[in-house]
Design a protein around this motif. Structure first.
Motif, PDB file in Angstrom:
ATOM      1  N   UNK A   1      -4.441 -10.074  -1.505  1.00 37.31           N
ATOM      2  CA  UNK A   1      -5.424  -9.042  -1.838  1.00 37.31           C
ATOM      3  C   UNK A   1      -4.708  -7.910  -2.583  1.00 37.31           C
ATOM      4  N   UNK A   2      -5.053  -7.722  -3.835  1.00 34.54           N
ATOM      5  CA  UNK A   2      -4.327  -6.789  -4.699  1.00 34.54           C
ATOM      6  C   UNK A   2      -4.483  -5.352  -4.232  1.00 34.54           C
ATOM      7  N   UNK A   3      -3.384  -4.621  -4.220  1.00 32.81           N
ATOM      8  CA  UNK A   3      -3.394  -3.186  -3.906  1.00 32.81           C
ATOM      9  C   UNK A   3      -2.606  -2.432  -4.973  1.00 32.81           C
ATOM     10  N   UNK A   4      -1.281  -2.587  -4.938  1.00 29.25           N
ATOM     11  CA  UNK A   4      -0.485  -1.805  -5.886  1.00 29.25           C
ATOM     12  C   UNK A   4      -0.708  -2.257  -7.327  1.00 29.25           C
ATOM     13  N   UNK A   5      -1.077  -3.542  -7.535  1.00 28.36           N
ATOM     14  CA  UNK A   5      -1.357  -3.960  -8.905  1.00 28.36           C
ATOM     15  C   UNK A   5      -2.627  -3.300  -9.431  1.00 28.36           C
ATOM     16  N   UNK A   6      -3.598  -3.033  -8.550  1.00 26.18           N
ATOM     17  CA  UNK A   6      -4.804  -2.328  -8.973  1.00 26.18           C
ATOM     18  C   UNK A   6      -4.457  -0.929  -9.457  1.00 26.18           C
ATOM     19  N   UNK A   7      -3.707  -0.199  -8.664  1.00 23.62           N
ATOM     20  CA  UNK A   7      -3.304   1.162  -9.042  1.00 23.62           C
ATOM     21  C   UNK A   7      -2.499   1.137 -10.334  1.00 23.62           C
ATOM     22  N   UNK A   8      -1.573   0.180 -10.449  1.00 25.76           N
ATOM     23  CA  UNK A   8      -0.754   0.094 -11.662  1.00 25.76           C
ATOM     24  C   UNK A   8      -1.604  -0.244 -12.879  1.00 25.76           C
ATOM     25  N   UNK A   9      -2.562  -1.146 -12.733  1.00 26.47           N
ATOM     26  CA  UNK A   9      -3.433  -1.501 -13.846  1.00 26.47           C
ATOM     27  C   UNK A   9      -4.248  -0.299 -14.312  1.00 26.47           C
ATOM     28  N   UNK A  10      -4.838   0.413 -13.354  1.00 21.82           N
ATOM     29  CA  UNK A  10      -5.649   1.579 -13.724  1.00 21.82           C
ATOM     30  C   UNK A  10      -4.804   2.589 -14.476  1.00 21.82           C
ATOM     31  N   UNK A  11      -3.660   2.958 -13.928  1.00 24.32           N
ATOM     32  CA  UNK A  11      -2.859   4.013 -14.541  1.00 24.32           C
ATOM     33  C   UNK A  11      -2.264   3.578 -15.874  1.00 24.32           C
ATOM     34  N   UNK A  12      -1.845   2.324 -15.974  1.00 24.71           N
ATOM     35  CA  UNK A  12      -1.328   1.835 -17.257  1.00 24.71           C
ATOM     36  C   UNK A  12      -2.423   1.869 -18.317  1.00 24.71           C
ATOM     37  N   UNK A  13      -3.598   1.353 -17.962  1.00 26.19           N
ATOM     38  CA  UNK A  13      -4.713   1.366 -18.911  1.00 26.19           C
ATOM     39  C   UNK A  13      -5.145   2.767 -19.279  1.00 26.19           C
ATOM     40  N   UNK A  14      -5.112   3.675 -18.302  1.00 25.53           N
ATOM     41  CA  UNK A  14      -5.468   5.071 -18.569  1.00 25.53           C
ATOM     42  C   UNK A  14      -4.492   5.698 -19.556  1.00 25.53           C
ATOM     43  N   UNK A  15      -3.201   5.429 -19.383  1.00 24.68           N
ATOM     44  CA  UNK A  15      -2.206   5.969 -20.321  1.00 24.68           C
ATOM     45  C   UNK A  15      -2.474   5.484 -21.743  1.00 24.68           C
ATOM     46  N   UNK A  16      -2.761   4.197 -21.886  1.00 23.02           N
ATOM     47  CA  UNK A  16      -3.036   3.644 -23.215  1.00 23.02           C
ATOM     48  C   UNK A  16      -4.309   4.259 -23.793  1.00 23.02           C
TER      49      UNK A  16
ATOM     50  N   UNK B   1       0.562  10.386  -8.794  1.00 23.45           N
ATOM     51  CA  UNK B   1       1.485   9.901  -7.756  1.00 23.45           C
ATOM     52  C   UNK B   1       1.447  10.740  -6.493  1.00 23.45           C
ATOM     53  N   UNK B   2       1.384  12.041  -6.633  1.00 20.36           N
ATOM     54  CA  UNK B   2       1.341  12.904  -5.453  1.00 20.36           C
ATOM     55  C   UNK B   2       0.008  12.769  -4.721  1.00 20.36           C
ATOM     56  N   UNK B   3      -1.087  12.609  -5.452  1.00 20.52           N
ATOM     57  CA  UNK B   3      -2.390  12.422  -4.806  1.00 20.52           C
ATOM     58  C   UNK B   3      -2.409  11.133  -3.998  1.00 20.52           C
ATOM     59  N   UNK B   4      -1.794  10.093  -4.528  1.00 20.84           N
ATOM     60  CA  UNK B   4      -1.718   8.829  -3.799  1.00 20.84           C
ATOM     61  C   UNK B   4      -0.824   8.957  -2.567  1.00 20.84           C
ATOM     62  N   UNK B   5       0.287   9.673  -2.715  1.00 22.69           N
ATOM     63  CA  UNK B   5       1.180   9.873  -1.560  1.00 22.69           C
ATOM     64  C   UNK B   5       0.457  10.613  -0.449  1.00 22.69           C
ATOM     65  N   UNK B   6      -0.284  11.662  -0.808  1.00 24.79           N
ATOM     66  CA  UNK B   6      -1.018  12.426   0.195  1.00 24.79           C
ATOM     67  C   UNK B   6      -2.067  11.557   0.878  1.00 24.79           C
TER      68      UNK B   6
ATOM     69  N   UNK C   1       0.845  -1.196   0.000  1.00 22.73           N
ATOM     70  CA  UNK C   1       0.000   0.000   0.000  1.00 22.73           C
ATOM     71  C   UNK C   1       0.878   1.243   0.000  1.00 22.73           C
ATOM     72  N   UNK C   2       1.885   1.251   0.864  1.00 21.25           N
ATOM     73  CA  UNK C   2       2.791   2.408   0.948  1.00 21.25           C
ATOM     74  C   UNK C   2       3.555   2.630  -0.352  1.00 21.25           C
ATOM     75  N   UNK C   3       3.785   1.567  -1.103  1.00 23.14           N
ATOM     76  CA  UNK C   3       4.586   1.659  -2.326  1.00 23.14           C
ATOM     77  C   UNK C   3       3.794   2.237  -3.498  1.00 23.14           C
ATOM     78  N   UNK C   4       2.488   2.374  -3.371  1.00 25.59           N
ATOM     79  CA  UNK C   4       1.658   2.761  -4.510  1.00 25.59           C
ATOM     80  C   UNK C   4       2.044   4.102  -5.146  1.00 25.59           C
ATOM     81  N   UNK C   5       2.398   5.122  -4.383  1.00 22.90           N
ATOM     82  CA  UNK C   5       2.837   6.355  -5.056  1.00 22.90           C
ATOM     83  C   UNK C   5       4.062   6.136  -5.941  1.00 22.90           C
ATOM     84  N   UNK C   6       5.011   5.302  -5.484  1.00 23.70           N
ATOM     85  CA  UNK C   6       6.203   5.031  -6.290  1.00 23.70           C
ATOM     86  C   UNK C   6       5.845   4.235  -7.536  1.00 23.70           C
TER      87      UNK C   6
END
Length: 602
Positions: A399-414, A441-446, A259-264
């Motif tokens: 239970x997926x956390x960082x993979x969810x964030x990565x999937x959303x952002x990767x798909x959004x970029x495409x 990334x900053x919104x997730x960090x906050x 969870x903490x790694x999600x901004x990175x």
């Protein structure tokens, strides 16, 4: 969903197989086992329901481990109770053949009846045992292990990754069908494993077994046999750079650190992919057709990956006015596919059986398939027209956390790149979305920082609550769904998500004094009415994503404007709350009961 490892080399084979198995325990942790051949021809065979760590005493330290061939297994039970007797490796009648298996043998009962009639003695309840006896039956004088495995394989129906150890010769052999298996060579031996994560740090490259390939590992190294009678080895795949990026941090559990790694992770995705958005280069580089040639978008997935797909679909829908739909992969058999449909198939592992079966249902005349996965060498990636790596790195928490964030952002970029390349988007809305992506990334960090203490306080407040409601509207609804799923997975408490407007059509009956109701605020002004309905019945509202301004001593809730994919940072407090509540209830947040990481059975 089970984890398979095997190693054949000069020494310490059991240690190598067990160490690799530790890296795969998230794939199944009902039981574990190992079998190995010692130089004097005797066999080590140990099984336990206490996890891979419990095998250490049996294997002993690497310095004294003289075994030369070993197979290991960590199980997610499908057939048979969770007992040491049902754990793999499973042996034949004479203790020569030891088998580990991931998948389901659909004709196991018929084979069991036949083998019993032939005199074979069964010692377990599991479907996999028929494989051991089929190999035993085929392993006659003059028949080598690979041929015996082929004979057994040809009798099976269903799915399998199988590795077998011949304790007499010290050879190992493996085959796969609709289940993942890889082969990797080191300077002093050969690995077989169900996931490249098992051999990260040990090898730089690996080979993937395609359906019905057989690999034998003897003294001369691996020998390949394919259904087309070719003996040439498969091509090499490099170990992905992100496979080396394990999560570390201040928490004792992997999930907290992930969870903490999600901004990175978000920063990694945005930095890698956003430069190819504004000129459409990312979309074109994937070989996808222009959106003008697409009539609709269908996202296919299961669980968290399906939720990620629903968020991604929002870009096509709200920015490009393309019709979209989300298909639960396990229900694809009942679905009617339409032509000119862009299919986005999403799976963290790339081996999710229900997603692969859904692709089997696609008609010959269809649109392209884009795979979004964390494993670009996976079955899903190899079967799709285009593939994009979601760049999450290894995720150990089930239970997926960082993979969810990565999937959303990767798909959004495409999706943003495709919309830009097509010229379909309103310039102002596109620019707003692009700014939101860069700020993610900053919104997730906050969010991670702001919700540390509140999530723990809420867990203490709701520790005795028997059920939870999660509400949202529009782009916020998918995050409400993900929040409910995380809570169910981790705490084993009932949780339900609903469109907030549907409350008055039934679910409001669930609300009583103190009922916890989490509302994901995406800025829809109608949420205030929905919240008022809950408050009037005594429900306890937790509003995620709200912006509050104090005016004259009164709190004024300000609507938040969000991107096409919704308030992604809103998932962070939901993840954190689910974890905090589960820890308070004494749950294992990395290994929820009855669940496994890579769902390779359908």
């Amino acid at each position: 969903m089970c984890g398979i490892t095997a190693f054949r080399g000069t020494t310490a084979a059991a240690t190598r197989a067990r160490t690799a198995l530790e890296r795969l325990e998230y794939r199944g942790y009902d039981s574990a086992g190992i079998a190995a051949r010692r130089p004097d021809g005797t066999t080590l065979h140990e099984r336990t329901v206490r996890g891979v760590a419990a095998l250490a005493a049996a294997v002993g330290p690497a310095e004294t481990d003289a075994t030369t061939a070993a197979v290991g297994h960590t199980r997610w039970a499908t057939h048979g109770a969770v007992t040491a007797q049902n754990a793999h490796p499973i042996e034949d009648c004479g203790g020569r053949v030891f088998v580990v298996h991931n998948g389901i043998v659909e004709n196991a009962e018929a084979l069991r009846t036949e083998l019993r009639a032939a005199g074979h003695r069964f010692a377990t309840e599991v479907d996999s045992e028929v494989i051991a006896h089929l190999i035993e039956q085929a392993l006659r004088p003059g028949v080598d292990l690979g041929d015996a495995l082929v004979a057994a394989r040809d009798r099976l129906e269903g799915s399998w990754a199988v590795v077998v150890l011949d304790a007499r010769s010290g050879e190992i052999a493996g085959t796969a069908h609709a289940s993942p298996l890889i082969c990797a060579e080191t300077g002093d031996g050969v690995y077989l494993a169900s996931d490249v994560g098992a051999v990260v740090g040990e090898v730089a490259a690996f080979r993937v077994l395609e359906d019905d390939d057989v690999v034998e590992v003897g003294g001369a190294g691996p020998r390949w046999h394919r259904h087309d009678h070719s003996t040439r080895p498969r091509g090499l795949w490099p170990v992905p750079r992100t496979a080396l990026l394990g999560s570390t941090g201040r928490h004792d559990d992997h999930m907290g650190n992930e969870i903490d790694e999600q901004p990175a992770v978000a920063r990694r995705v945005v930095d890698a992919l956003s430069p190819g958005i504004a000129d459409g280069r990312l979309w074109k580089g994937l070989g996808l057709p222009p959106l003008d040639g697409v009539d609709r978008v269908c996202v296919v997935g299961c669980g968290t990956s399906l939720h990620a797909g629903q968020a991604i679909a929002g870009v096509f829908e709200r920015l490009a006015a393309l019709p979209t739909r989300a298909l639960v992969a396990s229900e694809a058999v009942h679905d009617l596919w339409e032509p000119r449909t862009l299919v986005i198939a999403i799976s963290q592992s790339g081996e999710t059986a229900d997603v692969l079966r859904a692709l089997d249902r696609l008609p010959a005349r269809r649109g392209p398939v884009l795979a979004l996965t964390n494993s670009t060498s996976s079955s899903l990636a190899r079967r799709s027209d285009a593939v994009i790596d979601c760049l999450a790195g290894p995720e150990v928490g089930v239970a997926a956390t960082k993979t969810f964030v990565a999937q959303v952002l990767t798909g959004v970029c495409v999706a943003l790149s495709g919309v830009c390349a097509s010229g379909r988007a309103d310039a102002a809305r596109f620019d707003a979305d692009l700014r939101a992506l860069v700020a993610a990334p900053e919104a997730l960090r906050a969010a991670v920082e702001e919700w540390r203490e509140p999530s723990a306080a809420l867990a203490a407040e709701f520790a005795t609550a028997s059920g939870f409601l999660f509400l949202g509207r529009g782009s916020g609804l998918v995050y409400a769904a993900e929040g409910a799923l995380k809570l169910k997975e981790l705490s084993y408490r009932w949780a339900e998500h609903q469109p907030a407007g549907e409350l008055k059509h039934g679910p409001l009956a669930l609300v009583d004094a103190g009922t916890p109701v989490f509302v994901v605020d995406n800025g829809d002004p109608r949420l205030d009415v929905d919240i008022a309905e809950v408050t009037a019945r005594g429900g306890r509202i937790v509003r995620i994503g709200e912006r509050v301004l104090t005016v004259g001593g009164s709190a004024v809730h300000l609507p938040r404007s969000g991107p096409s994919w919704g308030p992604l940072d809103g998932v962070v407090p939901l993840q954190m709350f689910a974890r905090e509540l589960a820890l308070r209830l004494g749950r294992n947040v990395d290994k929820p009961r009855n669940l496994a990481k890579s769902v390779t059975v359908s």
